[in-house]
Design a protein around this motif. Structure first.
Motif, mmCIF file in Angstrom:
data_model
loop_
_atom_site.group_PDB
_atom_site.id
_atom_site.type_symbol
_atom_site.label_atom_id
_atom_site.label_comp_id
_atom_site.label_asym_id
_atom_site.label_seq_id
_atom_site.Cartn_x
_atom_site.Cartn_y
_atom_site.Cartn_z
ATOM 1 N N ILE A 110 73.468 -29.247 -32.011
ATOM 2 C CA ILE A 110 72.420 -28.631 -31.190
ATOM 3 C C ILE A 110 71.545 -29.664 -30.477
ATOM 4 O O ILE A 110 70.708 -29.291 -29.651
ATOM 5 N N SER A 111 71.736 -30.948 -30.789
ATOM 6 C CA SER A 111 70.942 -31.994 -30.151
ATOM 7 C C SER A 111 71.288 -32.099 -28.668
ATOM 8 O O SER A 111 72.316 -31.583 -28.203
ATOM 9 N N GLU A 112 70.434 -32.761 -27.896
ATOM 10 C CA GLU A 112 70.725 -32.968 -26.485
ATOM 11 C C GLU A 112 72.053 -33.686 -26.303
ATOM 12 O O GLU A 112 72.832 -33.369 -25.401
ATOM 13 N N ARG B 65 66.706 -24.826 -28.829
ATOM 14 C CA ARG B 65 66.981 -25.971 -29.700
ATOM 15 C C ARG B 65 65.884 -26.137 -30.747
ATOM 16 O O ARG B 65 66.159 -26.356 -31.928
ATOM 17 N N GLU C 249 66.446 -26.012 -34.744
ATOM 18 C CA GLU C 249 66.069 -27.138 -35.620
ATOM 19 C C GLU C 249 65.177 -26.654 -36.756
ATOM 20 O O GLU C 249 65.323 -27.090 -37.907
ATOM 21 N N GLN D 49 74.966 -31.260 -27.164
ATOM 22 C CA GLN D 49 75.141 -30.265 -26.115
ATOM 23 C C GLN D 49 75.704 -30.885 -24.836
ATOM 24 O O GLN D 49 76.481 -30.265 -24.121
#
Length: 389
Positions: free
Chosen positions: A353-355, A375, A379, A358
């Motif tokens: 799910i982190s930048e 996001r 988290e 993704q």
């Protein structure tokens, strides 16, 4: 430690050296003695206790061991990129096994306790939420959105590369009420296209599929007068061609003149795809058009704290929106009996799910990154996972 993006070629090449298919036993996480772990930073002793993910924390705070998942084949390309990026930049000592057997089978394995997480193109339903408490405890399981993708409508029609289909016409084709390509209803949507006098072959999924459920939800919302079937994981109309998993549908459509199907957009390759009627226009699929629908959608109250299941706005008429969209989830327990399992789930899904995660799936699969707000909520949900006594 700096993270970076992986394009499709790099992600696939790196993923070729990884184990992406869960073992065939009842508990894929248990058979670690036969699982290669060439990326491990340090060698760790393993056992075959089926109650454990067989993980530990290596020196320096890095994780090691095996994490098992199964489910949506729509996530296959993204998963290759996620595993490659996670191993290269975050936890080289962790082996992630993922079996893209389809959303329905993945949820079954998760509910049975055979895997630590599942990929699913549909959120757990009421019956599944009740059943999963036997593995996850009374807190149940959370649906965390990790992958946003259009559901494309690929077709194989000689001499035709562009096709417009209004919701009602699309529903009638897939319900086999419209059976020939030169039908007057299709021609009305395509006045400048020379349509052949050719029978339509509808291609649907043969396995329980979240993609099927998402497609049927769209048909029910956008064309309620033409589509009478309740959305479900199993395709309800007989008489067409059936194929297993995303790759099977694409293979049959590509090999069958006059055919049309539905598939995660990441898999369509060189096949032509239809534009879908939205309001007064016809819209082609794109990550941006799919993201517009997700942004307009509302959360579902499942009664599980931290659950991020969404009620998608299938009947939107917003200009430029593509309403046949799936949000694919990672299903995780609120409580894990084994702390090591919880650590691996938090670590891997946290990367997804982190930048950076993704961006990796967007490059590899053409998906739309989740929003910053979504996001942040995911988290928070991951941080709420409990482990052990």
């Amino acid at each position: 430690m700096k993270l970076h993006r992986f394009g499709p070629t790099v992600a696939i090449a790196m993923a070729a050296s990884l184990v992406l298919t869960a073992c065939g036993d009842d508990n894929p996480a248990a058979d670690n003695e036969t699982t290669p772990d060439s990326n491990a930073a340090e060698e760790s002793d393993t056992d075959t206790d089926t109650e454990s993910a067989d993980t530990d924390v290596a020196a320096g705070g890095e994780l090691s061991g095996t994490l098992a998942g199964a489910g949506a084949s729509s996530q296959d390309s993204a998963m290759a990129a996620w595993v490659a990026g996670y191993n290269a930049d975050v936890e080289p000592g962790v082996t992630v096994n993922y079996d893209g057997v389809g959303s329905g089978a993945g949820r079954e394995q998760f509910i049975a306790g055979a895997v630590q997480f599942a990929g699913s193109d549909a959120a757990l339903d009421d019956e599944e939420r009740a059943a999963v408490t036997s593995v996850c405890g009374d807190g149940g399981a959370m649906n965390l959105p990790v992958y946003i993708s259009p559901v494309a409508i690929p077709f194989n029609l000689d001499g035709v590369t562009e096709l417009n289909l209004s919701p009602t016409v699309l529903a009638q084709i897939f319900d086999q009420q419209i059976t020939n390509w030169n039908d007057a209803a299709i021609a009305a949507d395509n006045p400048d296209v020379e349509l052949p006098d050719q029978a339509i072959t509808v291609v649907n999924r043969s396995d329980d599929s979240g993609t099927t459920e998402n497609f049927m939800e769209y048909l029910s919302a956008a064309a309620p007068d033409a589509w009478s079937y309740e959305a479900d994981k199993a395709w309800p109309v007989s008489g067409g061609e059936a194929a297993a998993q995303t790759s099977g549908v694409i293979q049959v459509v590509g090999a069958t003149p006059g055919s049309i199907g539905y598939s995660d957009a990441s898999a369509v390759g060189q096949l032509s795809t239809a534009k879908v009627g939205v309001g007064e226009e016809f819209v082609a699929f794109s990550p941006e058009a799919a993201a517009k629908v997700v942004d307009a959608s509302e959360p579902i109250d499942t009664g599980v704290e931290g659950d991020l299941a969404l009620e998608l706005a299938r009947d939107t008429t917003e200009s430029g929106a593509y309403p046949i969209v799936l949000v694919s989830y990672h299903l995780v327990c609120k409580d894990y009996a084994d702390a090591a399992q919880a650590d691996l789930v938090k670590s891997f899904v946290g990367y997804v799910i982190s930048e950076e995660g993704q961006a990796a799936s967007a490059d590899a699969a053409g998906s739309a990154p989740i929003s910053a707000d979504l996001r942040a909520m995911a988290e928070e949900s991951l941080a709420s996972i409990n482990a052990g006594e």
